[in-house]
Write a protein that holds these residues in place. Structure first.
Motif, PDB file in Angstrom:
ATOM      1  N   UNK A 147       0.403  -1.526  -0.198  1.00 53.57           N
ATOM      2  CA  UNK A 147      -0.154  -0.157   0.065  1.00 53.57           C
ATOM      3  C   UNK A 147       0.435   1.504  -0.062  1.00 53.57           C
ATOM      4  N   UNK A 148       1.895   1.443   0.454  1.00 47.69           N
ATOM      5  CA  UNK A 148       2.838   2.328   0.948  1.00 47.69           C
ATOM      6  C   UNK A 148       3.462   2.444  -0.510  1.00 47.69           C
ATOM      7  N   UNK A 149       3.932   1.111  -1.232  1.00 49.61           N
ATOM      8  CA  UNK A 149       4.446   1.923  -2.413  1.00 49.61           C
ATOM      9  C   UNK A 149       4.169   2.075  -3.841  1.00 49.61           C
ATOM     10  N   UNK A 150       2.686   1.923  -3.141  1.00 48.05           N
ATOM     11  CA  UNK A 150       1.392   2.632  -4.621  1.00 48.05           C
ATOM     12  C   UNK A 150       1.366   3.841  -4.114  1.00 48.05           C
ATOM     13  N   UNK A 151       1.452   4.011  -2.965  1.00 49.13           N
ATOM     14  CA  UNK A 151       1.830   5.557  -2.364  1.00 49.13           C
ATOM     15  C   UNK A 151       2.686   6.670  -2.810  1.00 49.13           C
ATOM     16  N   UNK A 178      13.784  -8.247  -5.493  1.00 54.02           N
ATOM     17  CA  UNK A 178      13.395  -7.629  -4.547  1.00 54.02           C
ATOM     18  C   UNK A 178      13.219  -8.383  -3.194  1.00 54.02           C
ATOM     19  N   UNK A 179      13.166  -9.368  -3.061  1.00 58.44           N
ATOM     20  CA  UNK A 179      13.429 -10.520  -1.813  1.00 58.44           C
ATOM     21  C   UNK A 179      14.686 -10.221  -1.345  1.00 58.44           C
ATOM     22  N   UNK A 180      15.960 -10.386  -1.986  1.00 60.41           N
ATOM     23  CA  UNK A 180      17.330 -10.270  -1.857  1.00 60.41           C
ATOM     24  C   UNK A 180      17.415  -8.749  -1.463  1.00 60.41           C
ATOM     25  N   UNK A 181      16.803  -7.486  -2.001  1.00 62.72           N
ATOM     26  CA  UNK A 181      17.826  -6.177  -2.094  1.00 62.72           C
ATOM     27  C   UNK A 181      17.404  -5.975  -1.664  1.00 62.72           C
ATOM     28  N   UNK A 182      16.121  -5.704  -0.645  1.00 66.90           N
ATOM     29  CA  UNK A 182      15.117  -5.093   0.256  1.00 66.90           C
ATOM     30  C   UNK A 182      15.822  -4.274   1.589  1.00 66.90           C
ATOM     31  N   UNK A 183      16.583  -5.240   1.402  1.00 62.49           N
ATOM     32  CA  UNK A 183      17.602  -4.233   3.315  1.00 62.49           C
ATOM     33  C   UNK A 183      19.155  -3.609   2.546  1.00 62.49           C
ATOM     34  N   UNK A 211      14.434  -0.681  -6.385  1.00 64.21           N
ATOM     35  CA  UNK A 211      15.153  -1.690  -5.095  1.00 64.21           C
ATOM     36  C   UNK A 211      14.914  -0.381  -3.729  1.00 64.21           C
ATOM     37  N   UNK A 212      15.359   0.619  -4.482  1.00 65.63           N
ATOM     38  CA  UNK A 212      15.138   2.061  -2.949  1.00 65.63           C
ATOM     39  C   UNK A 212      14.358   2.261  -3.012  1.00 65.63           C
ATOM     40  N   UNK A 213      13.044   2.121  -3.667  1.00 68.24           N
ATOM     41  CA  UNK A 213      11.744   2.302  -3.149  1.00 68.24           C
ATOM     42  C   UNK A 213      10.788   1.235  -2.768  1.00 68.24           C
ATOM     43  N   UNK A 214      11.152   0.261  -2.911  1.00 69.70           N
ATOM     44  CA  UNK A 214      10.649  -0.697  -2.233  1.00 69.70           C
ATOM     45  C   UNK A 214      11.316  -0.977  -0.927  1.00 69.70           C
ATOM     46  N   UNK A 215      12.545  -0.228  -0.842  1.00 69.77           N
ATOM     47  CA  UNK A 215      13.153  -0.557   0.284  1.00 69.77           C
ATOM     48  C   UNK A 215      12.859   0.770   1.360  1.00 69.77           C
ATOM     49  N   UNK A 216      12.482   1.402   0.453  1.00 76.86           N
ATOM     50  CA  UNK A 216      11.573   2.951   1.664  1.00 76.86           C
ATOM     51  C   UNK A 216      10.141   2.848   1.390  1.00 76.86           C
ATOM     52  N   UNK A 217       9.550   1.377   1.002  1.00 79.31           N
ATOM     53  CA  UNK A 217       8.325   1.578   1.455  1.00 79.31           C
ATOM     54  C   UNK A 217       8.095   0.694   2.715  1.00 79.31           C
ATOM     55  N   UNK A 218       9.263  -0.649   2.511  1.00 80.55           N
ATOM     56  CA  UNK A 218       9.088  -1.033   3.854  1.00 80.55           C
ATOM     57  C   UNK A 218       9.713  -0.660   4.992  1.00 80.55           C
ATOM     58  N   UNK A 219      10.302   0.427   4.779  1.00 81.25           N
ATOM     59  CA  UNK A 219      10.812   1.715   5.330  1.00 81.25           C
ATOM     60  C   UNK A 219       9.672   2.120   6.750  1.00 81.25           C
ATOM     61  N   UNK A 220       9.113   2.889   5.776  1.00 80.78           N
ATOM     62  CA  UNK A 220       8.068   4.212   5.946  1.00 80.78           C
ATOM     63  C   UNK A 220       6.862   3.702   5.971  1.00 80.78           C
ATOM     64  N   UNK A 221       6.232   2.335   6.135  1.00 82.54           N
ATOM     65  CA  UNK A 221       5.195   1.820   6.140  1.00 82.54           C
ATOM     66  C   UNK A 221       4.482   1.849   8.167  1.00 82.54           C
ATOM     67  N   UNK A 222       5.745   1.696   8.382  1.00 79.93           N
ATOM     68  CA  UNK A 222       5.584   1.979  10.548  1.00 79.93           C
ATOM     69  C   UNK A 222       6.494   3.029  10.482  1.00 79.93           C
ATOM     70  N   UNK A 223       6.950   4.597   9.757  1.00 84.73           N
ATOM     71  CA  UNK A 223       7.146   5.146  10.485  1.00 84.73           C
ATOM     72  C   UNK A 223       8.588   5.454  10.645  1.00 84.73           C
ATOM     73  N   UNK A 224       9.467   4.704  10.292  1.00 86.09           N
ATOM     74  CA  UNK A 224      10.896   4.688   9.988  1.00 86.09           C
ATOM     75  C   UNK A 224      11.424   5.653   9.319  1.00 86.09           C
ATOM     76  N   UNK A 225      12.465   6.440   9.817  1.00 87.19           N
ATOM     77  CA  UNK A 225      13.128   7.236   8.737  1.00 87.19           C
ATOM     78  C   UNK A 225      14.409   6.940   8.610  1.00 87.19           C
ATOM     79  N   UNK A 233       7.373  -5.992  -6.151  1.00 87.44           N
ATOM     80  CA  UNK A 233       8.819  -6.197  -5.576  1.00 87.44           C
ATOM     81  C   UNK A 233       8.142  -5.574  -4.038  1.00 87.44           C
ATOM     82  N   UNK A 234       7.678  -5.260  -3.844  1.00 85.91           N
ATOM     83  CA  UNK A 234       6.787  -3.927  -2.431  1.00 85.91           C
ATOM     84  C   UNK A 234       5.553  -5.703  -1.838  1.00 85.91           C
ATOM     85  N   UNK A 235       5.201  -6.381  -2.720  1.00 89.18           N
ATOM     86  CA  UNK A 235       4.116  -7.733  -2.134  1.00 89.18           C
ATOM     87  C   UNK A 235       4.939  -8.866  -1.854  1.00 89.18           C
ATOM     88  N   UNK A 236       5.783  -8.478  -2.399  1.00 86.52           N
ATOM     89  CA  UNK A 236       6.895 -10.588  -1.790  1.00 86.52           C
ATOM     90  C   UNK A 236       7.979  -9.918  -1.637  1.00 86.52           C
TER      91      UNK A 236
END
Length: 181
Positions: free
Chosen positions: A40-44, A105-110, A121-135, A63-66
């Motif tokens: 959801x965050x990745x779509x935004x 993406x499963x391997x690069x998100x971190x 890759x960067x946007x998936x990583x960002x979505x994986x952080x900001x979904x929980x408000x981690x900057x 990538x965000x979904x998996x």
């Protein structure tokens, strides 16, 4: 419970290929809820980056979904830190016939600082952080460096968007926590 995690909530649904994959693998419901929140965050984010950063939007969404699919294998990493799910996720996706350019993406998100990391890759990583408000300033700076225009202006605009998205983190966290591991 898995089907409910894939369908309930006002969060955007996952791409059908990702939902079908989670069902086929009998993924833990909490994993499905987490992937919905990050997706959801990745779509935004992709909506906001439109016209600012060239992206393969479908790749980012998939990538965000998996990105954490390896937690089907390493379930303990749903409640404790760990990185074994990353290569396991890529391998699992490849074994399921997912093309390497999407399985990555499963391997690069971190590992956003590695050579060859793409904007996707960067946007998936960002979505994986900001979904929980981690900057994560280092990650955000890597994205700002790819945006057109003055870096300070790009930073301010991205900062505002991330603050907006982060404001709904409690809702996403509650959604994820409402499902069992």
């Amino acid at each position: 419970m898995l089907r409910r995690a894939l369908a309930d909530s006002d969060l955007r649904p996952l791409p059908s290929a990702a939902s079908e994959l989670l069902l086929r693998l009998s993924a833990p419901p909490r994993l499905a809820a987490h992937l919905r929140a990050v997706h959801d965050v990745a779509v935004q984010l992709t909506d906001w980056f439109s016209g600012r950063l060239p992206l393969d939007v479908d790749a980012v969404h998939f990538g965000a979904a998996t990105h954490d699919i390896g937690k089907v294998v390493h379930v303990e990493e749903l409640s404790a830190p760990g990185h074994r799910h990353e290569p396991a996720g890529r391998d699992l996706l490849l074994a399921q016939g997912i093309p390497p350019e999407l399985a990555r993406f499963a391997a690069t998100h971190a590992s956003w600082a590695e050579p060859g990391i793409t904007a996707e890759d960067l946007v998936v990583s960002l979505a994986d952080k900001i979904w929980k408000a981690k900057r994560v300033p280092d990650l955000e700076q890597l994205i700002v460096a790819r945006l057109d225009g003055e870096p300070w202006q790009a930073f301010l605009e991205l900062d505002d968007e991330l603050d907006r998205i982060a404001a709904a983190a409690d809702h996403r966290l509650a959604f994820q926590a409402s499902y069992p591991i």
